[in-house]
Scaffold this active site. Structure first.
Site, PDB file in Angstrom:
ATOM      1  N   ARG A  47       0.967  -0.989  -0.126  1.00  0.00           N
ATOM      2  CA  ARG A  47       0.168  -0.119  -0.226  1.00  0.00           C
ATOM      3  C   ARG A  47       0.835   1.329   0.061  1.00  0.00           C
ATOM      4  NH1 ARG A  47       2.519   1.659   3.789  1.00  0.00           N
ATOM      5  NH2 ARG A  47       0.957   3.383   3.788  1.00  0.00           N
ATOM      6  N   GLY A  48       0.338   2.409   0.010  1.00  0.00           N
ATOM      7  CA  GLY A  48       1.012   3.615  -0.190  1.00  0.00           C
ATOM      8  C   GLY A  48       1.146   4.137  -1.716  1.00  0.00           C
ATOM      9  N   ALA A  49       0.831   5.165  -1.972  1.00  0.00           N
ATOM     10  CA  ALA A  49       0.477   5.686  -3.534  1.00  0.00           C
ATOM     11  C   ALA A  49       1.837   5.398  -4.262  1.00  0.00           C
ATOM     12  CB  ALA A  49       0.168   7.113  -3.345  1.00  0.00           C
ATOM     13  N   ARG A  89      -7.143   0.105  -6.920  1.00  0.00           N
ATOM     14  CA  ARG A  89      -7.574   1.015  -5.837  1.00  0.00           C
ATOM     15  C   ARG A  89      -7.810   2.471  -6.560  1.00  0.00           C
ATOM     16  NH1 ARG A  89      -4.437   0.915  -0.440  1.00  0.00           N
ATOM     17  NH2 ARG A  89      -6.292   2.016   0.211  1.00  0.00           N
ATOM     18  N   GLN A 196      -1.510   1.666  10.029  1.00  0.00           N
ATOM     19  CA  GLN A 196      -0.221   1.884   9.239  1.00  0.00           C
ATOM     20  C   GLN A 196       0.866   2.551  10.124  1.00  0.00           C
ATOM     21  OE1 GLN A 196      -3.129   2.417   7.985  1.00  0.00           O
ATOM     22  NE2 GLN A 196      -3.283   2.035   5.833  1.00  0.00           N
ATOM     23  N   ASP A 237      -1.923  10.841  -1.616  1.00  0.00           N
ATOM     24  CA  ASP A 237      -2.508   9.811  -2.474  1.00  0.00           C
ATOM     25  C   ASP A 237      -2.939  10.376  -3.877  1.00  0.00           C
ATOM     26  OD1 ASP A 237      -3.040   8.148   0.104  1.00  0.00           O
ATOM     27  OD2 ASP A 237      -2.823   6.943  -1.289  1.00  0.00           O
ATOM     28  N   ASN A 247      -5.283  12.289   1.415  1.00  0.00           N
ATOM     29  CA  ASN A 247      -4.524  11.339   2.007  1.00  0.00           C
ATOM     30  C   ASN A 247      -5.426  10.365   3.146  1.00  0.00           C
ATOM     31  OD1 ASN A 247      -1.485  10.663   2.533  1.00  0.00           O
ATOM     32  ND2 ASN A 247      -1.718  11.434   4.655  1.00  0.00           N
TER      33      ASN A 247
HETATM   34  O1  MRU Z   1      -4.398   2.880   2.507  1.00  0.00           O
HETATM   35  P1  MRU Z   1      -3.036   3.094   2.301  1.00  0.00           P
HETATM   36  O2  MRU Z   1      -2.163   2.565   3.317  1.00  0.00           O
HETATM   37  O3  MRU Z   1      -2.471   2.789   0.935  1.00  0.00           O
HETATM   38  O4  MRU Z   1      -2.937   4.765   2.375  1.00  0.00           O
HETATM   39  C1  MRU Z   1      -1.705   5.396   2.205  1.00  0.00           C
HETATM   40  C2  MRU Z   1      -1.524   6.876   2.623  1.00  0.00           C
HETATM   41  O5  MRU Z   1      -2.450   7.398   2.691  1.00  0.00           O
HETATM   42  C3  MRU Z   1      -0.329   7.491   2.325  1.00  0.00           C
HETATM   43  O6  MRU Z   1       0.125   8.472   3.373  1.00  0.00           O
HETATM   44  C4  MRU Z   1       0.096   8.021   1.043  1.00  0.00           C
HETATM   45  O7  MRU Z   1      -0.171   6.762   0.181  1.00  0.00           O
HETATM   46  C5  MRU Z   1       1.404   8.477   0.785  1.00  0.00           C
HETATM   47  S1  MRU Z   1       2.588   7.390   0.899  1.00  0.00           S
HETATM   48  C6  MRU Z   1       4.118   7.836   0.587  1.00  0.00           C
END
Ligand code: MRU
Length: 349
Positions: A47-49, A89, A196, A237, A247
């Site tokens: 996960r994470g953009a 997603r 997270q 995101d 985010n």
């Molecule tokens: O649902 P997730 O864990 O994918 O959400 C991730 C976030 O909101 C992060 O803050 C975002 O992707 C930035 S990661 C460098």
């Protein structure tokens, strides 16, 4: 932090450190097909953009590698698989942006054979991965100048090595501050419901010996009122053309609290997270995730059966609450419209 995304060309397989099991177990989730990559993305193995963008690039390699060049339909099948990846997603724009970039190289050489396409995409995926790490490091160098030795930074969710190709966006700024000799303490908000912050941010900072303290999400107001927070740095995101930023759910409340307490609120994000096609935050699609993430904890039901829940994964922070946006191409100051247009013009399209 060691690399948590590995692609083996000889095995044609993508290995992902399974983030559902951290910090308890370090286990690898193996993807050999596009459907494994989609499953890994949707179930939050990864996960994470920015990390989703990198994984999507390797996913394109698997899409091509699993085809038979004698199948007259192979181009159509590969195209369908790319669509599945791009839609896995909805909020993190890096996913669709990187798939569009991979598709763009293919379209530029539409008659390419399957073998050459596999080779070209593999080179490109490696580039996407390395570019993301170097963008994070550049953001770190730019962003660490905003922090003074001895400060405490609050962060939300995980915007670290695990959320990117490596190094991190918000946590990359902290890592860069450490490299220039500053001692920065991080407050990691727990980040319900997937945790997270308490699982992943605390795991990677603790591993790298960066001081970190976990706080419940609802402690943020008290900690700020007590003067325990010098700044807030989060990832993103999707950033709309006017700077409104999606985010992890809870980020908007933090930005409001930071404004009330005159604490700077920074967003750190690579240019791949900007979406010029999305005019304002109102147009950003917000993912609703399964109820079970809220109603169950550690396999145990924690809410009365049958009571409905809200489980929006993200919220939108209006650009007026963001002090600056840290990017690999420079620090953006409000108003953001013009500077965002310039950043987007300079990136790969
Ligand atoms: O649902 P997730 O864990 O994918 O959400 C991730 C976030 O909101 C992060 O803050 C975002 O992707 C930035 S990661 C460098």
């Amino acid at each position: 932090m060691k690399n948590h995304i590995r692609f083996s060309e000889s095995e044609q397989a993508l290995f992902l450190l399974d983030q559902r099991l951290l910090p308890d177990k370090e286990k690898w989730f193996v993807c050999r097909r596009v459907r494994d990559v989609v499953e890994a993305i949707q179930t939050l193995v990864i996960r994470g953009a920015p990390a989703l963008g990198v994984v999507a690039a390797y996913g394109c390699c698997l899409a091509a590698a699993s085809q038979d060049h004698q199948d007259p339909e192979w181009q159509k099948v590969v195209n369908d698989k790319l669509n599945q990846l791009a839609r896995a997603r909805p909020t993190a724009v890096n996913l669709s942006y990187i798939v569009a970039r991979m598709r763009g190289y293919w379209k530029a050489d539409a008659d390419i054979g399957l073998k050459d396409l596999c080779w070209m995409w593999h080179q490109l995926a490696k580039d996407v991965h390395l570019e993301d790490i170097s963008a994070n490091k550049a953001m770190g160098r730019i962003g660490e100048k905003l922090l003074a030795d001895g400060q405490t930074v609050m962060t939300h969710c995980n915007a670290g090595a695990l959320a990117t190709g490596g190094y991190g966006t918000a946590l990359g700024v902290i890592r860069a501050a450490k490299s220039s000799g500053k001692i920065i303490t991080v407050i990691a908000n727990e980040t319900r419901p997937f945790l997270q912050g308490s699982r992943l941010t605390a795991y990677e900072l603790h591993k790298d010996e960066i001081p970190v303290k976990i706080a419940c999400d609802n402690a943020a107001g008290l900690l700020m009122a007590k003067g325990l927070v010098d700044s807030v740095i989060v990832g993103a995101d999707r950033i709309a053309a006017n700077g409104d930023t999606a985010n992890k759910i809870g980020t908007y409340s933090l930005a409001l609290l930071a404004r009330e307490h005159s604490i700077p609120f920074y967003v750190a994000a690579p240019s791949s997270t900007f979406d010029p096609e999305t005019r304002t935050g109102e147009d950003i699609p917000i993912e609703a995730r399964p109820d079970a993430e809220v109603t169950r904890l550690g396999g145990q039901q924690i809410t009365p059966a049958g009571v409905p829940v809200y489980n929006f994964a993200f919220d939108v922070t209006p650009s007026r609450l963001i002090s600056s946006i840290i990017t690999e191409k420079g620090l953006l100051e409000p108003p953001y419209k013009q500077s965002i247009a310039e950043i987007v013009a300079k990136r790969y399209n």
